[in-house]
Write an enzyme that holds these catalytic residues in place. Sequence first.
Site: not given
Ligand code: SAM
Ligand code: DTB
Ligand code: SF4
Length: 318
Positions: A58, A62, A65, A102, A133, A193, A265
């Site tokens: 990506c 963030c 992430c 989802c 979703c 959501c 959730r």
């Molecule tokens: N890339 C898209 C975005 O960011 O909108 C969708 C997928 S993203 C992984 C969805 C959500 O997962 C993020 O907004 C964040 O709240 C959650 N998330 C990602 N990494 C995480 C982590 N290490 N621990 C907890 N939540 C996480």
């Molecule tokens: C959300 O709020 N939490 C989920 C879902 N929406 C997409 C994602 C959590 C991701 C946790 C880190 C991972 O497994 O990569």
């Molecule tokens: Fe990319 Fe992760 Fe940010 Fe979603 S949360 S935009 S997958 S870096």
Amino acid sequence: MTDCIAPPSELLDQDQIELLFELPFSDLLFKAQTIHRQYFDPNRVQISTLLSIKTGGCPEDCGYCPQAARYHTGVSSEALLPLDGVIEAARAAKEAGATRFCMGAAWRGPKRKDLVRVREMISAVKSLGLETCATLGMLKEGQAEELRDAGLDYYNHNLDTSPEFYGEIIHTREYSDRLDTLEKVRSAGLHVCCGGIVGMGESRQARAGLIYELSKLDPQPESVPINLLVQVEGTPLFGKATLDPLEFVRTIAVARICMPKSYVRLSAGRQQMAEAVQALCFLAGANSVFYGEKLLTTVNPEIKADQALFAKLGIVPL
Ligand code: SAM
Ligand code: DTB
Ligand code: SF4
């Protein structure tokens, strides 16, 4: 689709939300549980299963992430999954008892050609009798309608944290970009959501600020994921002091009080959470979980473990 969720008439301001956080723990949980029982059966929990349809690589930054290309986390960049793999995973999720499936993609936002394939996935999952979703990043004009027409029920797009703390975590998109995508999702008639992450080193004020922003969305989101940061080595937030579990429970309780009709959730972080803490979260008004061994790239409790926990607590899936 269910009715939209109007904000409660007595919408709390940021100061009032901070005061909720200050309440004695038992008073806070009693208040949350009382409100929860006005709108929901306290022993029923909605279950959703996640699938990462496009993992890693990506371009965004963030700080939490593991899928951001710029961090070295061991998550490699993969292509969009083939349709039959998605259908197989959705079928297995349904078999295991999930009612919503989802699909998450590690994109800044979907490109036109991506959306064609995601639409096929949505229609196929929907035809299995599951709610659908998707979480694909920022949406451009018309994309929410395209997703809706393919059979999408919910779009997940998180605010993640308070506007004040946001700049410490993400630099490649603004808070206002997120609100803009949420607006597009809502006006297409999709269910929203939207939640955030705690345990990123934010203050209690920032946690209250997140809940304030979520509760101001009008209508309020149907689903509010509260994620506890899953610390992944290689991300900037790896090694942050962990959040006190009781503060996490407080966050759930405050979310329940401020968004009485939303599904709150208990999202990422359950694998790292003692069962007793999860039980307190349900008592505080959490009524949805992610179900299945994997979130997107990290580990979630095993289905057997969740079934055993639900049985101990007398929780019945919706
Ligand atoms: N890339 C898209 C975005 O960011 O909108 C969708 C997928 S993203 C992984 C969805 C959500 O997962 C993020 O907004 C964040 O709240 C959650 N998330 C990602 N990494 C995480 C982590 N290490 N621990 C907890 N939540 C996480
Ligand atoms: C959300 O709020 N939490 C989920 C879902 N929406 C997409 C994602 C959590 C991701 C946790 C880190 C991972 O497994 O990569
Ligand atoms: Fe990319 Fe992760 Fe940010 Fe979603 S949360 S935009 S997958 S870096």
